[in-house]
Structures are given as structure tokens and as C-alpha cells.
Scaffold this active site. Structure first.
Site, PDB file in Angstrom:
ATOM      1  CB  CYS A  29     -11.016  -2.483   0.201  1.00  0.00           C
ATOM      2  SG  CYS A  29     -10.328  -1.712  -1.286  1.00  0.00           S
ATOM      3  CB  CYS A  58      -5.320  -1.262  -1.664  1.00  0.00           C
ATOM      4  SG  CYS A  58      -6.666  -0.433  -0.809  1.00  0.00           S
ATOM      5  CD  GLU A  89      -5.248  -6.058  -1.282  1.00  0.00           C
ATOM      6  OE1 GLU A  89      -4.933  -4.840  -1.203  1.00  0.00           O
ATOM      7  OE2 GLU A  89      -5.634  -6.727  -0.305  1.00  0.00           O
ATOM      8  CB  CYS A  96      -8.751  -4.245  -3.917  1.00  0.00           C
ATOM      9  SG  CYS A  96      -7.577  -2.939  -3.511  1.00  0.00           S
ATOM     10  CD  GLU A 140      -1.569   4.782   4.719  1.00  0.00           C
ATOM     11  OE1 GLU A 140      -1.061   5.647   5.467  1.00  0.00           O
ATOM     12  OE2 GLU A 140      -2.309   3.857   5.128  1.00  0.00           O
ATOM     13  CG  ASN A 165      -0.434  -0.206   2.519  1.00  0.00           C
ATOM     14  OD1 ASN A 165       0.599  -0.830   2.676  1.00  0.00           O
ATOM     15  ND2 ASN A 165      -1.095   0.328   3.534  1.00  0.00           N
TER      16      ASN A 165
END
Ligand code: THU
Length: 136
Positions: free
Chosen positions: A91, A60, A62, A94, A51, A49
Site C-alpha cells: 500500500c 501492514c 511490510e 508501506c 489489525e 499484518n
């Protein structure tokens, strides 16, 4: 009923997801996530991930792994292993992002706090995102 079976390479995927997790850029949430994709040709491509100060731009692990793999020329995937503290279900964003490449994808849910070599739960992407939006 969940009939998905772990791919042979699951331990390699788990190791890779846990390794890349250490490189997560997560200064805001302090929640590190790693993901390792198994390509149709048997390669393992990782992502973590990333940010951002604006929060909403966060990517993310993924999706990061998918972008990494596509950039390297891979377009067919067998499995993805996500690794985080807790149950590593991807999530919603994703799930949709992964669905682009097919609902047969095996999704391995690795709890990074379990001892290495602990088999993760595995589900098919189709189960996580039934009736997904598609254009193709
Ligand atoms: N995160 C992922 O990388 N994958 C998921 O499936 C869920 C959430 C990241 C995004 C953010 O950097 C942090 O975890 C907390 O939500």
C-alpha cells in the site's frame, strides 16, 4: 520498463512470507498478509499484518517486517517479498515507509495462492513510488 531481477534468495523469501502470513492477526478483514525482508547481511526477517479494533491502527505486514528488522539491529535491505491472495503490491503508506531505507529495494509480489516455487513478479521500490518525499 521493468528491469528488476529476482534475487537469488527469492524462494527463501517466498517461503518465509507465506509462513509468517499464517500468523497474521486479521480478525476484522480476514485478509492475511506476510512479508519477508532480505537484509544486506543475507538474513531473512519476517512480519505479518496486525489489525486492531480501531481499524486505523492496523499495521501492514511490510511495516511489521521493517520494525522487526530494525529492532534486531538491521538497517540495510535488499529485497522484500509480500505474500497475499492477489497481487501483493504494498500500500502507499508501506511504500513510503520502505523508501526510508532506499529506492533500490527489490519488491517481490507473491500471490500466496500460486504453487510454491512460482517466481513472483519483481519491481524496484523506486518504480512503485516515484519522486518520494525524503528528508535525508
Ligand atoms: N495489508 C498489508 O498487510 N499489506 C498491504 O500492503 C496491504 C494491506 C493488510 C492490512 C489489513 O490488515 C489487511 O491487509 C486488509 O487491508
Amino acid at each position: 520498463m521493468n528491469e528488476a531481477k529476482l534475487p537469488e534468495a527469492w524462494e527463501t523469501l517466498q517461503r518465509a512470507a507465506r509462513e509468517v502470513r499464517r500468523r497474521a492477526w486479521a480478525p476484522y478483514s480476514r485478509f492475511s498478509v506476510g512479508a519477508a525482508l532480505l537484509t544486506a547481511s543475507g538474513e531473512v526477517i519476517m512480519g505479518c499484518n496486525v489489525e486492531n479494533a480501531s481499524w486505523g491502527l492496523t499495521i501492514c505486514a511490510e511495516r511489521s517486517a521493517v520494525c522487526h528488522a530494525i529492532s534486531l539491529g538491521h538497517g540495510e535491505f535488499r529485497a522484500i517479498c509480500g505474500s497475499l491472495t492477489g497481487v501483493a503490491v504494498p500500500c502507499g503508506a508501506c511504500r513510503q515507509f520502505l523508501m526510508e531505507f532506499g529506492g533500490d529495494l527489490l519488491v517481490l509480489l507473491d500471490n500466496a495462492d500460486s504453487p510454491a516455487g512460482t517466481p513472483p513478479e519483481v519491481v524496484r521500490l523506486e518504480e512503485l513510488l516515484p519522486r518520494a518525499f525524503r528528508m535525508l
